[in-house]
Design an enzyme around this catalytic site. Structure first.
Site, PDB file in Angstrom:
ATOM      1  N   ASN A   1      -1.722   4.309   3.438  1.00  0.00           N
ATOM      2  CA  ASN A   1      -2.409   5.605   3.579  1.00  0.00           C
ATOM      3  C   ASN A   1      -2.283   6.217   4.974  1.00  0.00           C
ATOM      4  OD1 ASN A   1      -4.198   3.713   4.598  1.00  0.00           O
ATOM      5  ND2 ASN A   1      -6.008   4.707   3.765  1.00  0.00           N
TER       6      ASN A   1
ATOM      7  N   LYS B   1       4.427  -6.506   8.437  1.00  0.00           N
ATOM      8  CA  LYS B   1       4.819  -6.320   7.036  1.00  0.00           C
ATOM      9  C   LYS B   1       4.127  -5.038   6.552  1.00  0.00           C
ATOM     10  CE  LYS B   1       4.507  -6.633   2.533  1.00  0.00           C
ATOM     11  NZ  LYS B   1       4.224  -5.209   2.331  1.00  0.00           N
ATOM     12  N   PRO B   2       4.868  -3.923   6.478  1.00  0.00           N
ATOM     13  CA  PRO B   2       4.245  -2.668   6.027  1.00  0.00           C
ATOM     14  C   PRO B   2       4.167  -2.605   4.508  1.00  0.00           C
ATOM     15  CG  PRO B   2       6.549  -2.282   6.570  1.00  0.00           C
ATOM     16  CD  PRO B   2       6.305  -3.765   6.786  1.00  0.00           C
TER      17      PRO B   2
ATOM     18  N   GLY C   1      -6.147  -3.149   4.246  1.00  0.00           N
ATOM     19  CA  GLY C   1      -5.836  -2.865   2.846  1.00  0.00           C
ATOM     20  C   GLY C   1      -7.082  -3.003   1.998  1.00  0.00           C
ATOM     21  N   SER C   2      -6.877  -3.292   0.727  1.00  0.00           N
ATOM     22  CA  SER C   2      -8.016  -3.306  -0.198  1.00  0.00           C
ATOM     23  C   SER C   2      -8.870  -4.564  -0.025  1.00  0.00           C
ATOM     24  CB  SER C   2      -7.495  -3.215  -1.635  1.00  0.00           C
ATOM     25  OG  SER C   2      -6.553  -4.239  -1.841  1.00  0.00           O
TER      26      SER C   2
ATOM     27  N   GLU D   1      -9.496  -5.179   7.880  1.00  0.00           N
ATOM     28  CA  GLU D   1      -9.965  -3.786   7.792  1.00  0.00           C
ATOM     29  C   GLU D   1      -9.814  -3.396   6.333  1.00  0.00           C
ATOM     30  OE1 GLU D   1     -11.210  -1.814  10.075  1.00  0.00           O
ATOM     31  OE2 GLU D   1     -10.883  -3.048  11.846  1.00  0.00           O
TER      32      GLU D   1
HETATM   33  P1  NAP Z   1      -3.375  -3.038  -0.653  1.00  0.00           P
HETATM   34  O1  NAP Z   1      -2.845  -2.882  -2.024  1.00  0.00           O
HETATM   35  O2  NAP Z   1      -4.400  -4.068  -0.415  1.00  0.00           O
HETATM   36  O3  NAP Z   1      -2.096  -3.279   0.275  1.00  0.00           O
HETATM   37  C1  NAP Z   1      -2.185  -3.362   1.665  1.00  0.00           C
HETATM   38  C2  NAP Z   1      -1.062  -4.196   2.198  1.00  0.00           C
HETATM   39  O4  NAP Z   1      -1.183  -5.512   1.674  1.00  0.00           O
HETATM   40  C3  NAP Z   1       0.331  -3.724   1.810  1.00  0.00           C
HETATM   41  O5  NAP Z   1       1.233  -4.010   2.852  1.00  0.00           O
HETATM   42  C4  NAP Z   1       0.651  -4.586   0.597  1.00  0.00           C
HETATM   43  O6  NAP Z   1       2.039  -4.782   0.422  1.00  0.00           O
HETATM   44  C5  NAP Z   1      -0.004  -5.884   1.004  1.00  0.00           C
HETATM   45  N1  NAP Z   1      -0.361  -6.741  -0.120  1.00  0.00           N
HETATM   46  C6  NAP Z   1      -0.568  -6.412  -1.415  1.00  0.00           C
HETATM   47  N2  NAP Z   1      -0.854  -7.517  -2.134  1.00  0.00           N
HETATM   48  C7  NAP Z   1      -0.836  -8.555  -1.274  1.00  0.00           C
HETATM   49  C8  NAP Z   1      -1.043  -9.958  -1.421  1.00  0.00           C
HETATM   50  N3  NAP Z   1      -1.369 -10.506  -2.589  1.00  0.00           N
HETATM   51  N4  NAP Z   1      -0.929 -10.726  -0.326  1.00  0.00           N
HETATM   52  C9  NAP Z   1      -0.629 -10.193   0.874  1.00  0.00           C
HETATM   53  N5  NAP Z   1      -0.412  -8.876   1.075  1.00  0.00           N
HETATM   54  C10 NAP Z   1      -0.528  -8.073   0.010  1.00  0.00           C
HETATM   55  O7  NAP Z   1      -4.012  -1.705  -0.084  1.00  0.00           O
HETATM   56  P2  NAP Z   1      -3.381  -0.263  -0.077  1.00  0.00           P
HETATM   57  O8  NAP Z   1      -3.513   0.260  -1.473  1.00  0.00           O
HETATM   58  O9  NAP Z   1      -2.045  -0.284   0.571  1.00  0.00           O
HETATM   59  O10 NAP Z   1      -4.360   0.507   0.921  1.00  0.00           O
HETATM   60  C11 NAP Z   1      -5.509   1.120   0.516  1.00  0.00           C
HETATM   61  C12 NAP Z   1      -6.701   0.276   0.873  1.00  0.00           C
HETATM   62  O11 NAP Z   1      -6.710   0.030   2.278  1.00  0.00           O
HETATM   63  C13 NAP Z   1      -7.996   0.989   0.587  1.00  0.00           C
HETATM   64  O12 NAP Z   1      -8.925   0.102   0.030  1.00  0.00           O
HETATM   65  C14 NAP Z   1      -8.462   1.451   1.971  1.00  0.00           C
HETATM   66  O13 NAP Z   1      -9.844   1.645   2.066  1.00  0.00           O
HETATM   67  C15 NAP Z   1      -7.984   0.324   2.832  1.00  0.00           C
HETATM   68  N6  NAP Z   1      -7.837   0.757   4.234  1.00  0.00           N
HETATM   69  C16 NAP Z   1      -8.749   0.298   5.144  1.00  0.00           C
HETATM   70  C17 NAP Z   1      -8.668   0.724   6.467  1.00  0.00           C
HETATM   71  C18 NAP Z   1      -9.677   0.251   7.471  1.00  0.00           C
HETATM   72  O14 NAP Z   1      -9.447   0.432   8.663  1.00  0.00           O
HETATM   73  N7  NAP Z   1     -10.774  -0.370   7.066  1.00  0.00           N
HETATM   74  C19 NAP Z   1      -7.658   1.593   6.867  1.00  0.00           C
HETATM   75  C20 NAP Z   1      -6.748   2.035   5.910  1.00  0.00           C
HETATM   76  C21 NAP Z   1      -6.849   1.597   4.593  1.00  0.00           C
HETATM   77  P3  NAP Z   1       2.849  -4.161  -0.811  1.00  0.00           P
HETATM   78  O15 NAP Z   1       2.692  -2.692  -0.727  1.00  0.00           O
HETATM   79  O16 NAP Z   1       4.238  -4.625  -0.543  1.00  0.00           O
HETATM   80  O17 NAP Z   1       2.264  -4.766  -2.053  1.00  0.00           O
END
Ligand code: NAP
Length: 478
Positions: free
Chosen positions: A150, A173-174, A226-227, A248
């Protein structure tokens, strides 16, 4: 845009793989490029090179590290336009937002370049005459940094800059949705001439890469944005080696509008925040909590503003809301709206996909009223351009609704009474509170959440501390 972004960086060298991941523009479903999908041996090479580079990098002076970081920031600003275009192309956000995000990257990098010179230790008065107590701060070691889609530029800069400033080396790792902008940003870091292996970037299977990083004892810290669900999985993985981890995670930010607030200011701030990045913001407002005395007026003011928002591809002049990132994201928004409608919520404006001939991922900026706190749309992170409005009767009820969430990232409220400002700020269970405005992410302030929104902070000297270990030295004089 046909830029050569089909590589990763390991040990200062570009690598490519026969196996690749296609990157798609959400505004038109066109593939914009391919990036590597690394194999185990690449991850091993990256860990080897970051470990080797750590010895020299961690012993550099803060000024030397500052030099490379400043050069990196300068390179990014020199390429601000082309980087913003890459970001818009794969993430979908309006060009103006992407352009601003590149500047945010440079600001974070510059701030940490400076702050690295202030990693002070401490001298503590001893307990006996011949004892001397000192505390020093040392870089944690090689760090694995996992970033989301995002804010695909800012999240890379906000992790890499403090890690490098602290003397750590990194493997990034993005997200697979937005890897090209991360690679482009990395190209500019490597172009500074930074030592081989200090900064590495890998794209590909998130589980393969993250498992290797978590299982290798040479990786001393993992930082994840991430999530919440993935964050929980990674937290348990970290426990196996008691590896340092910062998280985060997701949020569910309330915007509480109290009756004594300036309603025009509140409506402006709510709409600006809620619809930025098509509502795909961790600290974005999830629900508007409006006091029943001002609910009607506030709702009308929000609707007036929302009806003026221009939806379209991010590269089109004047666009304010672009597409959502992928089908899963838009399906979630649609099902949340459907369920809320069934349970009695009223669509005030929007409430459906936006017409677009090139992509199915555009959603109309939406306002819904008659929302109840118990509805799923109020309980879950919507991550879309939808503003649900919930009415409340008094301050305590609003605080209770806000604090009932398992998330605790950001909360906003609007009031013109200084006593209310302190009272409500202290009672809200969130890591960040915005009062009468929503700007939170600045380099000098600690960004981060409590409860299920994570642990650790990014930005500020607290963010730098996340990449440092304390060592206490007790010297006995002869
Ligand atoms: P996500 O699905 O959790 O993915 C985030 C990152 O983790 C990506 O690089 C993803 O790689 C990787 N990932 C996915 N599955 C994984 C696993 N099983 N093991 C290790 N890494 C894994 O989150 P998103 O959809 O990209 O981002 C949205 C979320 O991030 C929202 O919940 C948002 O609130 C949160 N966020 C929080 C902050 C904060 O500062 N608190 C800031 C920004 C976003 P792949 O894409 O290759 O699967």
């Amino acid at each position: 845009m046909t830029l050569d972004l089909n590589h990763n960086w390991i040990n200062g060298e570009k690598i490519q793989t026969d196996n690749t991941i296609s990157v798609v523009n959400p505004a038109n479903n066109q593939v914009v490029g391919e990036v590597p999908s690394v194999y185990e041996e690449h991850i091993q090479d990256a860990i080897d090179s970051a470990s080797k580079a750590f010895e020299k990098w961690s012993n550099n002076t803060a000024e030397t590290r500052q030099f490379y970081l400043e050069e990196w920031a300068k390179n990014l600003l020199d390429k601000q336009d082309s980087l913003a275009k890459i970001m818009t192309e794969e993430q979908g956000k309006p060009y103006a937002e992407a352009f601003g995000e590149v500047e945010v990257c440079a600001k974070f990098i510059r701030w940490f370049a400076e702050e690295g010179k202030r990693i002070y230790g401490e001298i503590i008065p001893p307990s006996s005459e011949n004892q001397r107590i000192s505390v020093i701060k040392q870089p944690v070691g090689v760090c694995g940094l996992i970033t989301p889609w995002n804010f695909p530029g800012a999240m890379v800069a906000r992790k890499v800059a403090p890690a490098l400033a602290a003397g750590c080396t990194v493997i990034v790792k993005p997200s697979s949705e937005t890897p090209r902008i991360a690679i482009a940003i990395f190209d500019e870091l490597i172009a500074t001439g930074i030592d081989r292996g200090v900064a590495n970037i890998l794209t590909g299977s998130s589980t393969l890469i993250s498992d290797k990083l978590f299982n290798d004892e040479r990786i001393k810290k993992m930082s994840f944005t991430g999530s919440t669900n993935i964050g929980k999985t990674l937290m348990s993985k970290a426990s196996e080696q008691v590896k340092r981890i910062s998280l985060e995670l997701g949020g569910n930010a309330p915007a509480i509008v109290l009756p004594d607030s300036n309603l025009d200011n509140a409506a402006d701030a709510i709409v600006d925040n809620k619809f930025e990045n098509s509502g795909q913001m961790c600290n974005g407002i999830n629900t508007v909590l409006a006091h029943e005395d001002i609910k009607e007026t506030l709702t009308q003011k929000i609707i007036e503003r929302v009806n003026k928002i221009k939806v379209g591809p991010g590269d089109q002049e004047g666009t304010q809301v672009g597409p959502l990132i992928n089908e899963k994201a838009i399906d979630k928004v649609e099902s949340l709206i459907l369920e809320a409608k069934k349970q009695g919520a009223k669509i005030e404006t929007g409430g459906a996909k936006a017409d677009n001939s090139t992509s199915d991922l555009f959603y109309q900026p939406t306002v819904i009223s008659n929302v109840k706190h118990s509805m799923t749309i109020a309980q879950e992170e919507i991550f879309g351009p939808v503003a649900p409005i919930i009415a409340f009767k008094n301050e305590n009820e609003a605080i209770e609704i806000a604090n009932a969430s398992p998330y605790g990232l950001a909360a906003y409220f609007f009031s013109n009474d200084i006593n209310t400002v302190y009272r409500v700020s202290e009672k809200l269970e969130f890591g960040m509170i915005g009062v009468n405005g929503t700007q939170l992410s600045v380099p000098q302030a600690p960004f981060g959440g409590i409860k299920e929104s994570g642990m650790g902070r990014e930005g500020s000297h607290y963010g730098l501390d996340g990449f440092l270990e304390l060592k206490y030295i007790s010297l006995s004089l002869n």
